[in-house]
Design a protein around this motif. Structure first.
Motif: not given
Length: 670
Positions: A361-363, A421-422, A427-428, A551-555
């Protein structure tokens, strides 16, 4: 690069061994590829038996054995650079100047230099194995009068081969960074390593042959104009003469040699096939599924369990493999799903489910916040209302009250949902090149609105020191006056108290004459540069680059959606303790809010609504279509939950807007 994570247990115990296995297989395949190269380089149609027997005898000679040893050293160095430069998040420059900066980066300079030297070494081995006129750098000169050997002359054919190898090595390095070949993508369908390599090998050979053909063309053109420079330098340095009885290779007569061009093309194909096989094997081994334990009986192994690993920030390869395992676990492993749904003993708390669902959920919430911020920047077009100094209607202030000077449209307002939680940032941990807003910061035409989104504000900016919470970024609060006291711009609810009017800060002063003069000069320089076509070409955004970088981290988001939706659907029959039901409203609210943000993003004027057609090339360009895959995965995930629970979802507490949206999914109208 891995320089920051060499001491991590996963890098030492998993990634290094996988890289070593891929390099070992590349070395083992070298004798076979070298034998094929020797056969093709000595090809003869008129004498087939002599061609085969002579090639087989030559393969057992000392020249070939020594060349294979050198080629093994080259493969080791190439594999080391692949290991050092790989990434799971593509770096997408948004402007031409950012792309040029990426090419001219010091790390890229070292990468290009090493590959040029390695290419020259491979070409030397190829020239030695071909033999004949390509074998040695020096050759006895032939006097025109007596036709006897007089002195040593430069063998330009050998020099031509060496420079061609350096040119192809540099071209490979340049395409490596421009084409994002250091990006390691994960396959959608899991296959055995042998089947993946077998299916990709024909594509490797075809791609190498075509790229070598273009490289030979570009190299011949370059040597035609600049070939005399290295030739003269070598002759002067080594005190060699130029054999005037032979045609120079920087002329049309010398370059129109079919045998020379054929051997050059075969050598370039051999070089690229060797390097691409090393690169392909590394990708296959690195993206292999790794099974993390859901829970451990020993406390010293707790850091290797899936809930703990999934919450880690570095290294990124560990995070991605954990999300991949989480998605596969939710689909194909009922026994591991039971571990996720289990309760802790003693205490009876769903720690595994809380940790996994909370991180997912945080991601997803972080992606939603980035999309909302991007949409607000695009909708406002980067224009900020100017501040009137000394005005009674808009008093000057500092700190959080400075954000009251921004008026932003209300068309992007989304309902606030109670979520997990946020984290304040992504995240990355991402590099400056990977951020979709970073290239605009260095632009002379960048607006304060774009700088406000990245959080790197100028100290002299009126937004410096303002509250950077997600709610402030989502809503640009209007100026607080007595006429606007009926409605709060943050949550849209009526205020119970009187309207608040900010009082000016006592220390606020008018800007000095010098600062105003400097600011005016800066604006004049920007206006002059904006009229230059070349400057605008360098600083204007590339088509859809910002959307791709966003959207580079969309995987990772796709895996989080798949894992959550499959676990929620499986909990309908497998969750004996009802641990999923406690977070089901948050999961549905997060997915519906994200879908609303994604749908609004695709309605923006510069966002393409359809993915581009894939060309089937060896170079992976799947990162360009990740946003379309995310949109499809998001809708599929919501339908998976609504199809499983059906009308039972009417008892879930969600907002009114989400209730209407959920009803559309239940009626299959979305």
């Amino acid at each position: 690069m891995l320089s920051l994570g060499h001491d991590h247990w996963f890098i030492r115990k998993v990634v290094f061994w996988r890289a070593a296995a891929s390099i070992a297989w590349s070395v083992l395949l070298l004798p076979a590829s070298t034998a094929i190269f020797v056969l093709l380089s000595r090809f003869s149609v008129l004498h087939p038996i002599e061609w085969i027997t002579g090639s087989l005898n030559f393969l057992c000679g000392s020249y070939v054995i020594f060349s294979i040893v050198l080629l093994c050293l080259v493969v080791l160095i190439i594999g080391f650079f692949i290991l050092e430069f790989y990434t799971v998040v593509p770096s997408i420059p948004c402007t031409q100047i950012a792309l040029i900066g990426k090419v001219l980066h010091p790390q890229q300079f070292i990468h290009s230099l090493v590959h040029a030297v390695m290419g020259m070494l491979v070409s030397w081995c190829a020239a030695v194995m071909i033999g004949g006129r390509y074998q040695f750098l020096t050759t006895p000169c032939i006097a025109e009068e007596s036709a006897v050997a007089s002195s040593m002359c430069l063998n330009e054919y050998h020099l031509f081969f060496l420079l061609a190898g350096a040119f192809m090595g540099y071209s490979y390095s340049l395409l490596y960074v421009v084409g994002n070949m250091n990006y390691v993508s994960f396959p959608s369908i899991q296959q055995y390593k042998y089947l993946r390599f077998k299916g990709s090998l024909p594509l490797v050979i075809k791609h190498s042959a075509v790229q070598a053909l273009y490289s030979v063309r570009n190299y011949c053109i370059t040597y035609f104009f600049l070939g005399y420079i290295p030739r003269a330098w070598i002759c002067t340095t080594m005190n060699l003469q130029k054999d005037r009885a032979l045609h120079s290779l920087d002329t049309l007569t010398g370059l129109l040699d079919f045998s020379l061009l054929y051997h050059l093309w075969i050598s370039g194909t051999f070089l690229l096939v060797t390097w691409y096989m090393t690169w392909l094997l590394f990708r296959i081994y690195t993206t292999e599924v790794y099974c993390f334990p859901v829970q451990s009986s020993f406390s010293e192994d707790a850091h290797q369990c899936l809930p703990k690993v999934l919450s880690s920030k570095q290294p990124l390869i560990l995070k991605y493999l954990a999300l991949q395992d989480f998605a596969l676990l939710s689909q194909n492993s009922p026994s591991r799903r039971q571990e996720v749904f289990s309760l802790s003993q003693p205490g009876g708390h769903p720690h595994n489910w809380s940790a996994l669902s909370g991180e997912c959920l945080t991601i997803l919430n972080d992606l939603t916040q980035k999309l909302i911020a991007y949409q607000e920047a695009v909708s406002s077009n980067g224009r900020i209302k100017p501040q009137s100094v000394g005005s009674d209607k808009r008093p000057s202030s500092s700190g959080s009250s400075a954000t009251s000077l921004i008026e932003e449209p209300t068309s992007w307002q989304t309902p606030k949902v109670s979520m997990g939680p946020k984290t304040p940032g992504s995240v990355f941990l991402r590099s400056s090149v990977a951020s979709p807003f970073t290239p605009d910061l260095g632009s002379p035409f960048g607006s304060p609105a774009m700088k406000r989104l990245t959080g790197t504000l100028d100290p002299s900016s009126p937004w410096h020191g303002s509250v950077q919470s997600p709610h402030v970024m989502r809503r640009g609060p209007k100026l607080w006056t007595s006429s606007l006291g009926a409605e709060s711009p943050l949550n849209g609810s009526p205020q119970s108290g009187p309207a608040l009017v900010p009082s000016p800060v006592a220390g606020a002063q008018k800007p000095s004459i010098v600062s105003l003069w400097i600011q005016n000069r800066q604006e004049q320089v920007k206006n002059v540069l904006a009229k230059r076509v070349l400057i605008m070409y360098l600083f204007n955004k590339l088509p859809e680059a910002s959307s791709q970088a966003l959207f580079a981290e969309s995987q990772a988001h796709i895996w989080a959606l798949e894992g959550l939706s499959h676990l929620v659907a499986a909990s309908y029959t497998e969750d004996r303790f009802g641990v999923v039901q406690t977070t089901l409203p948050d999961i549905l609210g997060t997915m519906l809010t994200l879908q609303e943000a994604v749908d609004k993003h695709f309605k923006l004027p510069h966002a393409s609504s359809k993915p581009a057609r894939t060309s089937g090339s060896l170079v992976d360009t799947s990162y360009k279509t990740l946003r379309f895959a995310l949109r499809a995965s998001l809708k599929t995930a919501i339908y998976r939950i609504t199809t499983t629970f059906g009308e039972h979802l009417n008892a879930v507490q969600v907002s009114v807007e989400h209730r209407k949206k959920l009803q559309q999914f239940l009626e299959y109208k979305e």
